[in-house]
Scaffold this motif. Structure first.
Motif, short mmCIF file in Angstrom:
data_model
loop_
_atom_site.label_atom_id
_atom_site.label_comp_id
_atom_site.label_asym_id
_atom_site.label_seq_id
_atom_site.Cartn_x
_atom_site.Cartn_y
_atom_site.Cartn_z
N ALA C 571 -6.20 6.95 1.27
CA ALA C 571 -7.08 6.95 2.52
C ALA C 571 -6.18 6.50 4.05
CB ALA C 571 -7.52 5.80 2.54
N LEU C 572 -4.95 5.94 3.61
CA LEU C 572 -3.96 6.03 4.29
C LEU C 572 -2.82 6.66 5.25
CD1 LEU C 572 -0.94 5.42 3.85
CD2 LEU C 572 -1.40 3.46 2.67
N ALA C 573 -2.99 7.81 4.12
CA ALA C 573 -1.94 9.34 4.18
C ALA C 573 -3.25 10.54 4.65
CB ALA C 573 -2.15 9.89 2.57
N LEU C 574 -4.87 10.30 4.30
CA LEU C 574 -5.30 11.35 5.17
C LEU C 574 -4.82 10.88 6.55
CD1 LEU C 574 -7.87 11.80 2.68
CD2 LEU C 574 -6.41 13.05 3.67
N LEU C 575 -5.55 9.34 7.23
CA LEU C 575 -5.30 9.48 7.92
C LEU C 575 -4.12 9.33 8.94
CD1 LEU C 575 -7.05 7.24 10.29
CD2 LEU C 575 -5.40 5.22 9.61
N SER C 576 -3.07 8.61 8.77
CA SER C 576 -1.85 9.27 8.95
C SER C 576 -2.07 10.83 9.47
CB SER C 576 -0.92 8.81 7.99
OG SER C 576 -0.20 7.69 7.93
N ARG C 577 -2.54 11.57 8.27
CA ARG C 577 -3.08 12.78 9.26
C ARG C 577 -3.56 13.11 9.63
NH1 ARG C 577 -3.62 17.84 5.19
NH2 ARG C 577 -5.84 17.63 6.32
N ALA C 578 -5.17 11.92 10.18
CA ALA C 578 -5.97 12.58 11.48
C ALA C 578 -4.88 12.77 12.65
CB ALA C 578 -7.12 11.65 11.34
N VAL C 579 -4.11 11.16 12.96
CA VAL C 579 -3.92 10.71 13.92
C VAL C 579 -2.95 11.34 14.18
CG1 VAL C 579 -5.84 8.80 13.73
CG2 VAL C 579 -3.28 8.82 13.41
N GLY C 580 -1.91 11.88 13.39
CA GLY C 580 -0.49 12.37 13.66
C GLY C 580 1.01 11.44 13.90
N ARG C 581 0.82 10.90 12.57
CA ARG C 581 1.78 9.86 12.31
C ARG C 581 2.00 9.81 11.28
NH1 ARG C 581 -2.10 4.88 14.41
NH2 ARG C 581 -2.94 5.00 11.64
N ALA C 582 3.25 9.48 10.40
CA ALA C 582 4.26 9.02 9.24
C ALA C 582 2.85 7.93 8.59
CB ALA C 582 5.30 8.81 10.17
N ILE C 583 3.20 7.96 7.25
CA ILE C 583 2.49 7.19 6.91
C ILE C 583 3.09 6.01 6.31
CG2 ILE C 583 2.11 6.38 4.08
CD1 ILE C 583 1.80 9.61 3.59
N ALA C 584 4.38 6.30 6.54
CA ALA C 584 5.19 3.73 7.03
C ALA C 584 5.06 4.02 8.25
CB ALA C 584 7.25 4.81 6.85
N GLU C 585 4.53 4.64 8.89
CA GLU C 585 4.35 3.89 9.94
C GLU C 585 2.48 3.25 10.20
OE1 GLU C 585 3.38 4.92 14.76
OE2 GLU C 585 4.78 6.85 13.67
N THR C 586 1.01 4.16 9.56
CA THR C 586 0.62 3.99 9.32
C THR C 586 0.67 2.64 7.96
OG1 THR C 586 -0.44 5.51 9.64
CG2 THR C 586 -1.72 3.98 8.05
N GLY C 587 1.52 2.57 7.55
CA GLY C 587 1.27 1.05 6.66
C GLY C 587 0.31 0.57 5.98
N THR C 588 0.13 -0.33 4.73
CA THR C 588 -0.68 -0.66 3.58
C THR C 588 -1.76 -1.48 4.91
OG1 THR C 588 -0.11 -1.67 3.11
CG2 THR C 588 0.25 0.27 2.25
N THR C 589 -2.94 -1.77 3.76
CA THR C 589 -3.42 -3.04 4.22
C THR C 589 -3.14 -3.98 3.33
OG1 THR C 589 -5.28 -2.24 2.62
CG2 THR C 589 -5.18 -1.11 5.15
N THR C 590 -3.68 -5.02 4.11
CA THR C 590 -3.04 -6.04 3.10
C THR C 590 -3.64 -6.47 1.58
OG1 THR C 590 -3.42 -8.13 5.23
CG2 THR C 590 -2.74 -8.53 3.56
N PHE C 591 -2.38 -6.07 0.62
CA PHE C 591 -3.17 -6.61 -0.17
C PHE C 591 -3.58 -8.34 -1.04
CE2 PHE C 591 -0.24 -2.88 -0.68
CZ PHE C 591 -0.84 -2.54 -1.50
N ARG C 592 -4.61 -7.82 -1.26
CA ARG C 592 -5.30 -9.66 -1.52
C ARG C 592 -5.61 -10.03 -2.67
NH1 ARG C 592 -6.11 -10.77 3.56
NH2 ARG C 592 -6.38 -9.78 5.09
N PRO C 593 -5.20 -11.24 -2.55
CA PRO C 593 -5.78 -11.39 -4.18
C PRO C 593 -7.29 -11.55 -4.84
CG PRO C 593 -4.72 -13.41 -3.26
CD PRO C 593 -4.84 -12.24 -1.63
N PRO C 594 -8.37 -11.50 -5.61
CA PRO C 594 -7.51 -11.15 -7.12
C PRO C 594 -6.59 -10.26 -7.24
CG PRO C 594 -9.56 -11.78 -7.36
CD PRO C 594 -9.38 -11.81 -5.60
N TYR C 595 -6.18 -10.02 -8.20
CA TYR C 595 -5.88 -8.67 -8.84
C TYR C 595 -6.32 -7.47 -9.37
CZ TYR C 595 -3.37 -4.98 -10.96
OH TYR C 595 -3.08 -3.10 -11.78
#
Lengths: 91, 416, 1003
Positions: C571-595
Motif C-alpha cells: 500500500a505505501l509503495a503504491l501511494l508513493s508511486r501515485a504521489v511521486g515520492r520515494a518509499i522511504a519518504e512515505t514511511g510506514t504506518t505505526t505498528f501497534r500492539p498486539p502483533y
C-alpha cells in the motif's frame, strides 16, 4: 511498563508505584501573604515539559516511600532516581 | 468544492472515480495571515471553519505539524454526549451536540453520526445518587436524560450482565438517547474540506517551533516552514498545549498523560449503544465496521509519547469482561495511545491568554471529541470578537485564580 | 476442489486421524495439521467471503500473515469469531464455520456488492447518505452495520480460564527459527537466564516448512538436539505456542501462551486456556522472521492464489498439496525453491513466471534441473476462474515494468503461487521505538537503530540466508548474554549451512494488466481482508490524501484482523508511486500492539468474577449474613444496609431500626471506618496542619471531630481523632477514604515536612468497632462488665476509656453519629464477633436492635451530620457546610488560603440547608434538583440539589439535606423539585431536625 528503581527496594515494575506528578513544588511558607494569582500558581500551574521531568513517585505496593525521579516524557527513559531531600541531579 | 451526493457518487462510479478532486488544497504558507491556528485536529479545523462561516474571516491558516487529525481526533473512542453535570458544561456540550446533529449536512460530508444512546452505569448507591442528580440537572437544562432501573438497563442493552451476583452489580444507569458515536477521521476531513472551500489555508507538515511577540503582543509564529506573521495566534493542539503556551511564556494548569484505547476484531452487530462505567472503569461501543471500541483511565504519569503501559489495558479488559461476560472470547486487534491534556477540574480552557493576540483552546482531558463543533464555534467567536462567548466565558484561565472551577470529574466518566 | 493429501510425507501423524466439520460437513485431518492444512488437504478452496465485496476467498498464507482464511471456531459458549485457520491446530471434533456470508458460503447474497463495486470505492460512505438525516439514522446506517463485521460474538459466558505470570530473564529470544534458536543456544550456553518463545507447537521456524540440511544432516535433527540441550539447562525456559504481542518500555514484553487451544474443549477444562506472560528482559533478541509479500495484479484474490512459501509449506510440512498443477509468479529467487519443493512432492509446475528477465541463482538452477519451465520477463495479466483458479493469462513485461508486451497466452492451473519478496517482521522492533530504514536491495523496511537493549537477527533483520541467520543469531545471543553478565561474548560453533547464491529481486508494486486499474471488472487487491484495491489507493491519492496514515484510514488498508501483514508495504509503495515520492519518504504506518489478536479474557486473566476487585468484610460479617442482612458496596467493603425481618421491606425495616435507636438501643458494625494511629512528638503539630480545626489543645483521653481539606479548600475527609497518650493519636476516617487519607498523610510527611517526627500506621483491619447507641446504650455496656465506669456522667462525651469490655481488651469512644448516647466499643478484630454476640445477649431484654447503614444515614441526617462524598462533591468547602466553627482562624492548615479566593466568598455559593417537603409523606429523591421558579417545562434555573433524603421515623415525616445557592439566607423560602413523576415542594429549614439542643447524646 516502566521499570523504576526504588532507592530503597531496587528495580520494580511500574505496577507497584504511583506517580505523584511534578516534584519540588514547595508549599509557600506563608500562604496568607500571597496574592490569589501566586497561590493559584502553586496550586495548579505545572511545568509539564516535553523532555526531562522531575516527578515524585510512591512505592505504593512496596516500601511506601516517596522519592524523586528524573524521567523523559518523550522516551520514558529514567535518567535518575533520588531520595527526598537529596540533591537534584542535572537534567 | 464539488458537492457530494448519491448522484455525484453514481456519476463518478460510471467515470471510474477518475474525476474526484482533492478534499483540500495543499498550499504553501503565505508570509502572514490574520489568524493562525496551531493544530490541525478536529477542534482547530472546526475553529477555522466557523471563523469563515460565522464571522467571515477567511485569511486564516491552520498549521499542522503532522497529518490532519493525527492527534487525538484520530485516536479517541468517538463518544458524543452532552449529559454533563454543571450548567456551564451542559450548555457548552449541548450546543455542540446540536451542531453535531446537523453537521453532516452542513459540511456536506457524512460523519456517520450514530445516535445510539449513551448509558452511564451506576454500581453503588453513591453512583445512583450522582446519576440521578445528573439526570435531573440535564433534564432541567433541557437536555434529554433518563434514569433507568436495572430492569430497564437490561431491556435497553441486553448483552450487559445485570445479575445482582457480580462484584459490582448494576444498580441503574443514566441514558442519553441522543448521545452516540461518529466517525472520527471524517470529522477532521469534513471540516478541512469545508474550511478549505471557504478559502482557508490548511498546511500540513508545518510544526510551530516558536511564538514571536513584540511589546507584549503576538506577531507571528516560527515554523519548520519558516516564519509566518499573524495578528492572532490560536493554540488548539491537544497534547502540546503546555509546550506551545510555554513558547509565549505562559504557564498552564495542564498535565499531559497517555490515554489508551483499543478495538476488537470486527463482529456482526452485538452492542446497540455506548456503555460507560466509572466504577469498573471502562467505556465501550461498537463501530460501524463492527469493532468494539474501548477506552479506560489515563496512565498515571506525564508523557508526550502516545503510548501507555500494558497493565492499564489489562485492568480495562477485566472491567469489560465483568460487564459483558460474552465478550471474553472476543479479541483485541489493535491498541494505541494518545496524549490528553488534563485540567485539575476536568474542564477545558477556551479563551484568551495573558499575551495579547494569543488564544488557547485546550485541556479537554479525555472528553474533547464530543465537543469538537461546539468548541470550534465558541473559539471562533472568541478569536473574532476578542472576547469569549457567554457559552465559554466560564471556561477562562482565570478560574484557577478565582477558584470558580467547573469540577466535572464525575461526569467525565474517566478517572483522571 | 483440487487440493489433496499426499500419500506420504509431512510432519503430520497419520496414525492419529482427527475428525472435524466445516460448515457442518464432516472431514478428516491428522494430528499435526492446522485447520488450514486440513482444509487444503480436503480440497476446499473457498473458505471465506471478503469483508466488502463478499468475494470468495481461500487460504493464502500459512501463518499469522494470512489475511483471508477466517472462520468462526467452536460452538456454543466455546464459539470464537474470526480465527485464522492457519493458526488453529486441528483437534478431534473441531467445529468451524465460514463467516460473513448469507445464506451460505457458496451462495452468498452479499456478492451483489461485487457487482455494485464501482459504487463502493474507498470512502464512498462519506459522500452519500447525508440527507435526509432520518434515512441515514433508520435505514442506511443499520444496513451498513449489518453488512459490516465478520464473525459473530459469542452468546454465552466464557467457560475457559486464563492467568497471568510475571517473569524476569537476562535474554528473551522471540522466534524459534534458525536465528532465534542460535541466539537462545548461545545465550543459554553462556549461562544466562533465557526465555525462548515461539508461536508454533515446535521449534524450527521456517526449517519446518521446507527441506533443509545442517552440517550434512536433516536440519530438524540438529534443531531437536539443540532444543534438547536447551531444555536441559536449568536457567532456560522454553515456551511453545507462545506469541509476543507487544514490546513496551524498559524491555517489558508481553507474550501469550496458548496452553489449551490445541485441545478439544472438554480436555481444556481445568487448565488455563491461555496465559499472559509479562516478561522483563535484560536483553531482547528479535528473531521474528519475515512475511512473504503478495504481488498486486488483476484478480489476485481468487481462491487458489497462494503465497509461494505457504504453498511449499503445505506440501512439505503437512503433506497437503494445494493444487495439482501450479503456476508460480515471482520477482525473486525464493519462489523457485517453493516450486522445487512442490514439484518434488508431486505437483506439476506449469511454469515459473518471473518478472525478471534472467534468473541464475542457486534455486533457479535447482528448479531448471527439475525441468520446470521458466518464463522470464513476463507477468500474469489475468486469473481465470471465480471460485477457484482455472488458468492464468501471461504476457511479456517491458523493461520499465509499466507495460505488457507481446502475445497473451494461457496456462491451465489450479493454483497460482506468488511471491513479491519478503517483509521482515519488524512489528515488535517498531513497538520498541526502533527506527527503520528502507532497504532497496530487498525492497523492504529493515531495522536500523534499536531504541532499547535489543537486537534483531536473521530474516527479521532482512538477512534471509540460513547461514547468516545462524551466525548472526549465535553472535547476538552471545553478545546479549555478555551484556547481561554471562560468558565471554564469543558465540558457540553453529552447524554448517550451505551458502547459496541469490540474485536480487525486481521490485514490482503493481503488475501492468490489460486495462488500467479501476477500469474493467478486474480488481487488484492490496488488502485482501478489507477489500482495498490498487484503485482505492490511487483514488485516495487523487483526493489529496498524501500521508500513508490518511490513506490507511480512508481506504481501511491494513486495518483488518491481520493488521496489514501482507498489505502494508504494498500500500505505501503504491501511494508513493501515485504521489511521486520515494518509499522511504512515505514511511510506514505505526505498528501497534498486539502483533496478533488476543482474547479479552486472557488479558483480564484471573481478574474476573469476584476477583475483579477484592471484597473486604468486617470480622462480624458472618453474623450479618446469618441474620439476613442486605448488603451494600461501600468502596471495596460489603456493609450491612439493613436487617429485614420476614415480610419486611427496606422501608419498614429501616423505620423499625431507627425507632429502636431513638427509643431503646441499637447496635451497629462500624468496623469499616478507617483507623490510623499516629505516634511521635510532632503528631499534634502535624494534625494541626492537616485538619482545619486545632488539635494542639486536645487533652489526653479526649476526642475531637476534624475536617480535612485539599489544598484547594475543598472538603476531603472527616472523622474523629482521639489523643490516647502524650504523643499518640488515633484517627478515624470515612470508610471509603481510609487509604486515600493515609496516602495523603504520608505524602505530606515524606515530601513536604520530613522534619516532623510522626509515624502513621493503618490499623483499620486490627480493630472491630461495635457501636452501641440509644437511651439504653449505657445499660448494655454496663451488662458487658466494662473495667471502667460507663455511665455518661463519669464517662463524658468525646472521651475515651481503655480497658476491658466483656473481658476483651477494648478502647471505648464516647462519640455519637446518631445524636443518641453512644459508645463505640473497639476490640481486637478477632474478638469482634464474640463481642457483638455478647452485646446482643446483654441487650436482649432492652430491645437491642442491629441496624444497618441505611438507618445510620437516617439518624445522622436527622441531626444534620454530613457524609463526605454525599453532602460534598469535591467542590464543597467547610464554609459551604456551615462548619465555620471548625475552620481555625489562628493557624495555617492545608487548604486555608484557598478559602479566601474570590469565588469562595461568593454569597451565592451552594450552602448546606435542611428541607421539609410540604407533603410530610413525600420523600424527595436524592439527587433531585431544586428550582425557585417553577416553569411549565425545561429549561429551568436550578438553585441546588438534594444530597440526603429520608423518612424520619421519630420525627414522623420526610426531610432532606440539600446544597442550595445562598441557602442559609433563604431559610423559610419554598423550593420546587421538578421530577419526571411530578413536582415536590419543600421549605428551606436549618439542617437539624431532631434534638436541636443535643441533650440526648448524654442519655
Amino acid at each position: 511498563m516502566l521499570l523504576i528503581r526504588c532507592p530503597w527496594c531496587g528495580p520494580r515494575d511500574e505496577m507497584e508505584f504511583r506517580c505523584g506528578g511534578e516534584a519540588h513544588i514547595l508549599r509557600p511558607a506563608d500562604p496568607e501573604a500571597l496574592a490569589d494569582a501566586e497561590w493559584a500558581d502553586y496550586l495548579f500551574m505545572r511545568k509539564n515539559p516535553k523532555g526531562a521531568h522531575r516527578e515524585r513517585w510512591l512505592h505504593a505496593l512496596g516500601c511506601r516511600r516517596w522519592f524523586n525521579v528524573l524521567r523523559s516524557t518523550v522516551s520514558h527513559e529514567i535518567l535518575a532516581v533520588y531520595r527526598m531531600g537529596e540533591r537534584e541531579p542535572e537534567a | 468544492m464539488k458537492r457530494y451526493s448519491i448522484f455525484a457518487l453514481l456519476r463518478n462510479a460510471i467515470s471510474r472515480h477518475q474525476d474526484w478532486t482533492p478534499l483540500w488544497r495543499d498550499p504553501d504558507p503565505k508570509p502572514r495571515y490574520r489568524v493562525v491556528i496551531v493544530g490541525g485536529g478536529g477542534h482547530g479545523l472546526a475553529t477555522a471553519y466557523y471563523l469563515a462561516k460565522e464571522h467571515g474571516i477567511t485569511d486564516v491558516a491552520v498549521l499542522e505539524k503532522g497529518w490532519l487529525g493525527g492527534g487525538n481526533t484520530g485516536r479517541n473512542t468517538t463518544v458524543i454526549r452532552s449529559n454533563y453535570l454543571w450548567d456551564e458544561s451542559a450548555a457548552l456540550y449541548e450546543h455542540s451536540l446540536k451542531l453535531w446533529e446537523g453537521l453532516s449536512a452542513d459540511l456536506n460530508y457524512n460523519l456517520m453520526l450514530s445516535q445510539r444512546g449513551v448509558l452511564s452505569l451506576a454500581h453503588t448507591l453513591h453512583e445512583v445518587r450522582e446519576g440521578v442528580r445528573r439526570a435531573n440537572a440535564n433534564r432541567l437544562n433541557g437536555i434529554d436524560a433518563e434514569w433507568l432501573t436495572p430492569e430497564k438497563v437490561k431491556a435497553f442493552c441486553p448483552v450487559l450482565n445485570t445479575s445482582p451476583e457480580v462484584r459490582y452489580p448494576i444498580l441503574g444507569a443514566t441514558l442519553q438517547r441522543r448521545g452516540g458515536v461518529a466517525r472520527h477521521d471524517a470529522v477532521a476531513w469534513g471540516f478541512a474540506r469545508a474550511a478549505d472551500a471557504r478559502g482557508i489555508d490548511i498546511i500540513q507538515n508545518c510544526e510551530v517551533t516558536g511564538i514571536r511577540r513584540e511589546g507584549g503582543r503576538v506577531v507571528g509564529v516560527e515554523t519548520s516552514r519558516g516564519y509566518i506573521g499573524a495578528d492572532k495566534v490560536a493554540i488548539v493542539a491537544a497534547g502540546h498545549s503546555s509546550v506551545l503556551a510555554a513558547m509565549a511564556g505562559v504557564r498552564l494548569p495542564i498535565e499531559s498523560h497517555p490515554l489508551q484505547a483499543l478495538v476488537s476484531e470486527p463482529v456482526k452487530p452485538v452492542l446497540n449503544c455506548v456503555v460507560m462505567s466509572s466504577t469498573v472503569h471502562v467505556y465501550v461501543s461498537q463501530s460501524d465496521k463492527g469493532e468494539l471500541v474501548l477506552g479506560a483511565g489515563i496512565d498515571g504519569f506525564n508523557s508526550y509519547a502516545q503510548r501507555g503501559s500494558f497493565h492499564v489495558i489489562e485492568g480495562q479488559m477485566a472491567a469489560l469482561v465483568e460487564l459483558f461476560p460474552i465478550f471474553s472470547r472476543m479479541r483485541m486487534m489493535r491498541s494505541w495511545g494518545g496524549i490528553v491534556d488534563v485540567c485539575p477540574d476536568a474542564s477545558p480552557i477556551i479563551g484568551k491568554l495573558p499575551v495579547e493576540g494569543l488564544y488557547l483552546n485546550g485541556g479537554w482531558g479525555t472528553g474533547g471529541f464530543k465537543a469538537t463543533p461546539g468548541s470550534g464555534w465558541v473559539f471562533a467567536y472568541t478569536i473574532a470578537k476578542d472576547e469569549p462567548h457567554p457559552l465559554n466565558a466560564p471556561f477562562q484561565l482565570d478560574r484557577f485564580t478565582t477558584g470558580a472551577l467547573i469540577d466535572e470529574h464525575g461526569a467525565a466518566g474517566v478517572a483522571h | 476442489m483440487s487440493g489433496e493429501r499426499l500419500p506420504e510425507g509431512g510432519r503430520i501423524d497419520r496414525s492419529r486421524p482427527l475428525r472435524f466439520t466445516f460448515d457442518r460437513i464432516p472431514y478428516q485431518g491428522f494430528a499435526g495439521d492446522t485447520l488450514a492444512s486440513a482444509l487444503v488437504a480436503n480440497g476446499i478452496s473457498v473458505v471465506a467471503r471478503s469483508f466488502k465485496y463478499h468475494r470468495p476467498r481461500g487460504i493464502m498464507g500459512s501463518g499469522a500473515e494470512d489475511p483471508s482464511g477466517l472462520v468462526q471456531l467452536g460452538a456454543g459458549a466455546d464459539s470464537e469469531p474470526n480465527l485464522r485457520a492457519t493458526q488453529v491446530e486441528l483437534y478431534d471434533g473441531l467445529v468451524a464455520h465460514s463467516i460473513n456470508r448469507w445464506p451460505s458460503l457458496q451462495n452468498d447474497l452479499g456478492t451483489l456488492n461485487d457487482r455494485l463495486a464501482p459504487l463502493f470505492a474507498a470512502g464512498f460512505y462519506y459522500k452519500t447518505f447525508i440527507r435526509p438525516k432520518f434515512l441515514w439514522d433508520r435505514v442506511w446506517e443499520p444496513v451498513i452495520r449489518r453488512m459490516a463485521g465478520m464473525g459473530r460474538a459469542p452468546t454465552a459466558p466464557d467457560p475457559d480460564v486464563y492467568d497471568h505470570r510475571h517473569a524476569h530473564c537476562d535474554v528473551l529470544v522471540i522466534g524459534g527459527g534458525p536465528a532465534g534458536l542460535a541466539a537462545a543456544y548461545a545465550a543459554g550456553r553462556a549461562g544466562a537466564r533465557v526465555i525462548f518463545a515461539d508461536e508454533q507447537p515446535e521449534f524450527g521456524g521456517r526449517l519446518l516448512d521446507a527441506p533443509e540440511t545442517l552440517g550434512g544432516r536433516p536440519a530438524l535433527e540438529r534443531v531437536a538436539e539443540m532444543v534438547a540441550e536447551l531444555a536441559a539447562m536449568p536457567e532456560v525456559r522454553l515456551l511453545l505456542r507462545t506469541t509476543a504481542l507487544g514490546y513496551y518500555d524498559h524491555n517489558a514484553v508481553v507474550l501469550v501462551e496458548h496452553r489449551g487451544d490445541h485441545l478439544p474443549p472438554r480436555e481444556r477444562r481445568g487448565r488455563t486456556r491461555q496465559r499472559i506472560w509479562h516478561v522483563r528482559a535484560g536483553e531482547v533478541i528479535l528473531a521474528t522472521g519475515a512475511h512473504e509479500r503478495p504481488l498486486v495484479f488483476a484478480d489476485n484474490d481468487r481462491p487458489g492464489v497462494m503465497l509461494a512459501s505457504a504453498a511449499a509449506a503445505y506440501a512439505w510440512r503437512y503433506g497437503a498439496l494445494p493444487g495439482r498443477k501450479l503456476v508460480v509468479l515471482t520477482n525473486n529467487d525464493s519462489a523457485y525453491r517453493a516450486a522445487s519443493v512442490l514439484a518434488d512432492a508431486g505437483a506439476e509446475i506449469g511454469a515459473i513466471v518471473d518478472l525478471r528477465t534472467s534468473s541464475d541463482g542457486y534455486w533457479p538452477e535447482a528448479a531448471r534441473r527439475r525441468g520446470i519451465p521458466v518464463l522470464g520477463g513476463r507477468c500474469v495479466v489475468a486469473v481465470v476462474g471465480h471460485g477457484r483458479v482455472e488458468a492464468v493469462e501471461i504476457r511479456g513485461l517491458d523493461a520499465g515494468g509499466e507495460k505488457t508486451t507481446g502475445a497473451r497466452y494461457r496456462i491451465e492451473c489450479d493454483c497460482l503461487a506468488i511471491s513479491g519478496g519478503f517483509n521482515p517482521a519488524v512489528h515488535l522492533f517498531c513497538q520498541s521505538q526502533g527506527r527503520l530504514r528502507f532497504d532497496e536491495g530487498i525492497a523492504a523496511f529493515v531495522p536500523e537503530k534499536a531504541a532499547q537493549r535489543q537486537r534483531s537477527v536473521g530474516s527479521a533483520a532482512g538477512r534471509f540466508g540460513l547461514a547468516d541467520a545462524l551466525s548472526d543469531g549465535a553472535a547476538a545471543g552471545a553478545a546479549a548474554a555478555k551484556s547481561a553478565g554471562f560468558g565471554s561474548g564469543s558465540p558457540p560453533a553453529m552447524p554448517a549451512a550451505e551458502r547459496r547464491a541469490e540474485a536480487p529481486l525486481r521490485a514490482a508494486w503493481l503488475l501492468p494488466g490489460e486495462r488500467p486499474v479501476g477500469e474493467g471488472k478486474a480488481k487488484h487487491f492490496v488488502d485482501f481482508q478489507n477489500d482495498v484495491t490498487a484503485a482505492d489507493i490511487a483514488l485516495a491519492a487523487r483526493e489529496g490524501f498524501r500521508s500513508i496514515e490518511h490513506v490507511k484510514r480512508y481506504t481501511t488498508t491494513g486495518m483488518g484482523t491481520d493488521q496489514g501483514k501482507t498489505s502494508n508495504v504494498n500500500a505505501l509503495a503504491l501511494l508513493s508511486r501515485a504521489v511521486g515520492r520515494a518509499i522511504a519518504e512515505t514511511g510506514t504506518t505505526t505498528f501497534r500492539p498486539p502483533y496478533v489478536p488476543v482474547a479479552f479474557g486472557a488479558l483480564a486473566g484471573a481478574q474476573r468474577d469476584g476477583l475483579v476487585d477484592p471484597v473486604r468484610v468486617t470480622p462480624i460479617n458472618s453474623w450479618h449474613v446469618a441474620n439476613g442482612a442486605v448488603f451494600e458496596d461501600v468502596g471495596q467493603w460489603k456493609r450491612a444496609r439493613h436487617y429485614p425481618k420476614p415480610a419486611e421491606d427496606m422501608e419498614r425495616a429501616v423505620r423499625r431500626e431507627c425507632l429502636a435507636v431513638r427509643d431503646a438501643v441499637g447496635i451497629f458494625d462500624a468496623s469499616t471506618l478507617g483507623k490510623i494511629e499516629l505516634r511521635g512528638p510532632d503528631a499534634a503539630e502535624f494534625l494541626d496542619r492537616i485538619y482545619t480545626n486545632g488539635f494542639k489543645g486536645l487533652g489526653v483521653g479526649r476526642c475531637r471531630y476534624g475536617l480535612m481539606c485539599r489544598e484547594d479548600g475543598m472538603v476531603f475527609d472527616d472523622g474523629v481523632t482521639t489523643r490516647l497518650g502524650e504523643s499518640h493519636y488515633y484517627m478515624t476516617t470515612t470508610t471509603g477514604g481510609a487509604a486515600r487519607v493515609l496516602d495523603w498523610l504520608e505524602e505530606w510527611l515524606q515530601c513536604e515536612w520530613p522534619a516532623l517526627k510522626v509515624y502513621c500506621t493503618s490499623v483499620t483491619e486490627d480493630w472491630a468497632n461495635v457501636t452501641l447507641t440509644g437511651p439504653k446504650a449505657a445499660q448494655v455496656l454496663e451488662a458487658l462488665k466494662p473495667s471502667f465506669p460507663a455511665d455518661p456522667s463519669s464517662f463524658p462525651f468525646m472521651s475515651v476509656r481503655t480497658g476491658r469490655v466483656s473481658d476483651f481488651p477494648a478502647r471505648v469512644f464516647r462519640v455519637s453519629y446518631t445524636g443518641e448516647l453512644s459508645y463505640e466499643v473497639n476490640v481486637p478484630a478477632r474478638e469482634g464477633r464474640a463481642l457483638w454476640e455478647a452485646a446482643m445477649q446483654a441487650g436482649r431484654g432492652l430491645g437491642i436492635t442491629p441496624y444497618g447503614t441505611e438507618a445510620m444515614h437516617v439518624l445522622r441526617a436527622e441531626k444534620g451530620f454530613i457524609v463526605v462524598g454525599q453532602e460534598t462533591d469535591g467542590s464543597t468547602t467547610p464554609l459551604d457546610l456551615g462548619l465555620d466553627g471548625l475552620v481555625s482562624k489562628r493557624k495555617d492548615f492545608l487548604g486555608r488560603r484557598s478559602l479566601r479566593r474570590s469565588a469562595m466568598l461568593d454569597p451565592q455559593r451552594k450552602q448546606l440547608v435542611g428541607l421539609l417537603p410540604k407533603d410530610p409523606e413525600a420523600v424527595l429523591p436524592e439527587g433531585a434538583q431544586l428550582v425557585r421558579e417553577l416553569k411549565p417545562k425545561p429549561p429551568m434555573a436550578m438553585v441546588g440539589h438534594v444530597t440526603s433524603s429520608y423518612f424520619g421515623a421519630r420525627i414522623g415525616r420526610s426531610f432532606a439535606l440539600a446544597l442550595v445557592k445562598g441557602g442559609r439566607a433563604r431559610i423559610g423560602e419554598t423550593l420546587h423539585a421538578p421530577l419526571p413523576s411530578g413536582t415536590i415542594e419543600a421549605q428551606i429549614v436549618s439542617p437539624n431536625f431532631y434534638d436541636g439542643e443535643g441533650k440526648r447524646r448524654d442519655g
